[in-house]
Design a protein around this motif. Structure first.
Motif, PDB file in Angstrom:
ATOM      1  N   CYS A  73       0.867  -1.186   0.000  1.00  0.00           N
ATOM      2  CA  CYS A  73       0.000   0.000   0.000  1.00  0.00           C
ATOM      3  C   CYS A  73       0.901   1.232   0.000  1.00  0.00           C
ATOM      4  N   CYS A  77      -3.971   3.287   6.221  1.00  0.00           N
ATOM      5  CA  CYS A  77      -5.244   3.727   6.795  1.00  0.00           C
ATOM      6  C   CYS A  77      -5.197   3.294   8.259  1.00  0.00           C
ATOM      7  N   TYR A  79      -7.292   2.494  10.480  1.00  0.00           N
ATOM      8  CA  TYR A  79      -8.180   1.438  10.990  1.00  0.00           C
ATOM      9  C   TYR A  79      -7.710   0.047  10.547  1.00  0.00           C
ATOM     10  N   CYS A  80      -6.681  -0.020   9.695  1.00  0.00           N
ATOM     11  CA  CYS A  80      -6.372  -1.254   8.970  1.00  0.00           C
ATOM     12  C   CYS A  80      -5.899  -2.393   9.879  1.00  0.00           C
ATOM     13  N   GLY A 125      -3.707  -5.571   1.262  1.00  0.00           N
ATOM     14  CA  GLY A 125      -2.966  -4.639   0.469  1.00  0.00           C
ATOM     15  C   GLY A 125      -3.802  -3.943  -0.620  1.00  0.00           C
ATOM     16  N   THR A 126      -3.082  -3.508  -1.621  1.00  0.00           N
ATOM     17  CA  THR A 126      -3.700  -2.801  -2.740  1.00  0.00           C
ATOM     18  C   THR A 126      -3.238  -3.449  -4.039  1.00  0.00           C
ATOM     19  N   ARG A 198      -7.382   8.474   5.390  1.00  0.00           N
ATOM     20  CA  ARG A 198      -7.746   7.953   4.079  1.00  0.00           C
ATOM     21  C   ARG A 198      -8.615   9.010   3.376  1.00  0.00           C
TER      22      ARG A 198
END
Ligand code: SF4
Length: 479
Positions: A73, A77, A79-80, A125-126, A198
């Motif tokens: 990423c 963020c 909260y992740c 992830g992204t 985010r």
């Protein structure tokens, strides 16, 4: 001709705040049974090979589900709770890709001859951290080793971060073979976005949704979270207005689990900005009411879908399944998962890859698949997995069908569980008769509490805790 929608009534769910408050607040999500905390380090590469050879030997048609984990990423963020690597150094992705391709080739060789894939999912992830060229390359390698069924039959999905993709990128993803897209939104409110680091302009999300429709994606899914810092019932209502207007096919509404001792990024969330438990329940009640009113069907756990969406259709037809990616329409598929920390489910076993990049690379360098832990299911596990799947996906269990499929008498085998179920029946979560256990409308939101009754490993851990004080694994809140 009468359509399926007319024959089967739309599923519903009922919110009962006092019932929710009266039950234990945490429990497993049952993306697998036994749950991942039961995996053992004594399970390794050779056990996985054994499971695959069994799968090879059983013959017949067994399509695969393939999961590809891209852990990177650009930013974090707060909260992740995912297994991700936050870095702006994209060279790391190039190195990772080299190893990932080696793992795909090794898995491809193992599944030669039984390598038909009906479901592919890219998660992280992204996944869109990879460039267009890297994604082209990766998809080519996947196609070299696995036989992806055509676009009409296959479910090929990818998680997309709307902050980092252009309209062109969405069209390119469709061209690369993806036909379902899932977008992280969480909340449209500026203050909430700032509090969780985010920042995602509404226009960026709506552009991606529009582009996905134009490009011919067959399903667009949106993820929301309730319980984030600065969130209120009013801000949640405004977010829901926008989400419903955007008209996605599926909506997931996750509960934010604040576990800063487990997830470091969450330590940057200011606890006094978190909504109270009552406010969170109000938000959940609001989400259920608004989504029901907008015509979405409650699938289970955190998921809603339009009545004509494949998930809702599969649920009506009793074909819904639950795996590590959540609900799925491919009940029979073995799940082959590649990438760091990915979890596979093949035959009678679950297996997990190494959790750090170094460990993952070391295993592949030594010519072995990076399997480091897992579990081989006992017959008791298989039986309980079946029951938990039935309850989570269909909200009912036919005891006669179970007894026909397994050599047991339900009443004799599950004496303890029946007593516990009677308690839940008194609370109004389930009904029990000679043939059926059925989850009531208000029991549906508490399905994890109902499934926990059948979790033998959890029961044993609780017994051990009461005898020795060994602490229990901590789970997220059930609602
Ligand atoms: S929520 Fe998604 S994008 Fe954000 S840090 Fe976690 S994995 Fe990355």
């Amino acid at each position: 001709m009468v359509s399926t929608l007319e024959i089967h009534p739309v599923q519903h769910v009922e919110f009962d705040g006092s019932l929710i408050r009266s039950l234990p607040q945490s429990g497993p999500r049952y993306t697998s049974y036994p749950t991942a905390d039961r995996f053992s380090d004594s399970f390794g590469y050779k056990d996985y090979l054994h499971a695959v050879s069994h799968a090879q030997a059983r013959g017949g048609r067994h399509p695969l589900s393939l999961y590809v984990h891209i852990p990177f990423c650009d930013t974090v963020c707060y909260y992740c709770g995912c297994n991700k690597i936050v870095t702006k150094n994209h060279d790391k992705a190039a190195t990772y890709l080299g190893y990932l391709k080696r793992e795909i080739a090794m898995q491809g060789k193992l599944f030669a001859g039984v390598n038909q894939v009906e479901q592919l999912h890219f998660g992280g992830g992204t996944p869109t951290y990879l460039s267009d060229a890297q994604m082209d390359d990766l998809m080519q390698v996947i196609r070299r080793w696995f036989l992806l069924v055509d676009d009409e039959q296959g479910e090929y999905s990818i998680e997309v971060d709307p902050r980092s993709v252009s309209v062109e990128r969405i069209h390119r993803l469709r061209h690369q073979g993806f036909n379902r897209i899932s977008l992280g939104v969480q909340d449209f409110d500026d203050a909430v976005q700032k509090a969780v680091n985010r920042i995602q302009p509404e226009a960026a999300t709506l552009n991606v949704i529009r582009a996905a429709r134009d490009a011919g994606f067959r399903s667009v899914s949106i993820d929301l979270i309730y319980g984030l810092p600065k969130q209120t019932v009013i801000s949640m209502n405004q977010t829901l207005d926008k989400v419903i207007a955007a008209n996605p096919d599926r909506i997931a509404v996750y509960h934010y689990a604040h576990l800063p001792h487990l997830f470091k990024p969450q330590r940057r969330i200011s606890e006094d900005e978190l909504p109270s438990s009552d406010a969170k329940l109000d938000m959940l009640a609001l989400c259920i009411r608004r989504l029901n009113d907008a015509g979405y069907v409650y699938i289970g756990m955190d998921h809603f879908a339009k009545p004509e969406d494949e998930l809702a259709v599969a649920q009506r037809q009793g074909r819904l399944h639950r795996n590590f990616q959540g609900y799925s329409t491919h009940a029979e598929a073995d799940l082959v998962a590649v990438g760091v920390s990915a979890i596979s489910s093949v035959g009678m076993c679950y297996s997990q890859n190494a959790k750090t990049l170094d460990d993952y690379y070391d295993h592949l360098d030594s010519g072995e698949l990076p399997v480091v832990r897992g579990i081989t299911l006992s017959l008791d596990d298989v039986l309980r997995r079946f029951i938990i799947q039935m309850l989570m996906c269909n909200f009912e269990l036919s005891l006669r069908s179970l007894e026909q499929a397994y050599p047991i008498s339900f009443n004799a085998y599950f004496t303890r569980e029946i007593e516990a179920l009677k308690g839940l029946a008194e609370l109004g979560l389930v009904t029990i008769d000679d043939d059926w256990i059925s989850v009531t409308l208000k029991g549906r939101l508490l399905i994890r509490n109902i499934c926990m009754v059948f979790d033998r490993h959890l029961h044993e851990a609780r017994q051990l805790q009461s005898q020795t004080g060994v602490p229990l694994q901590r789970y997220s809140q059930t609602v």
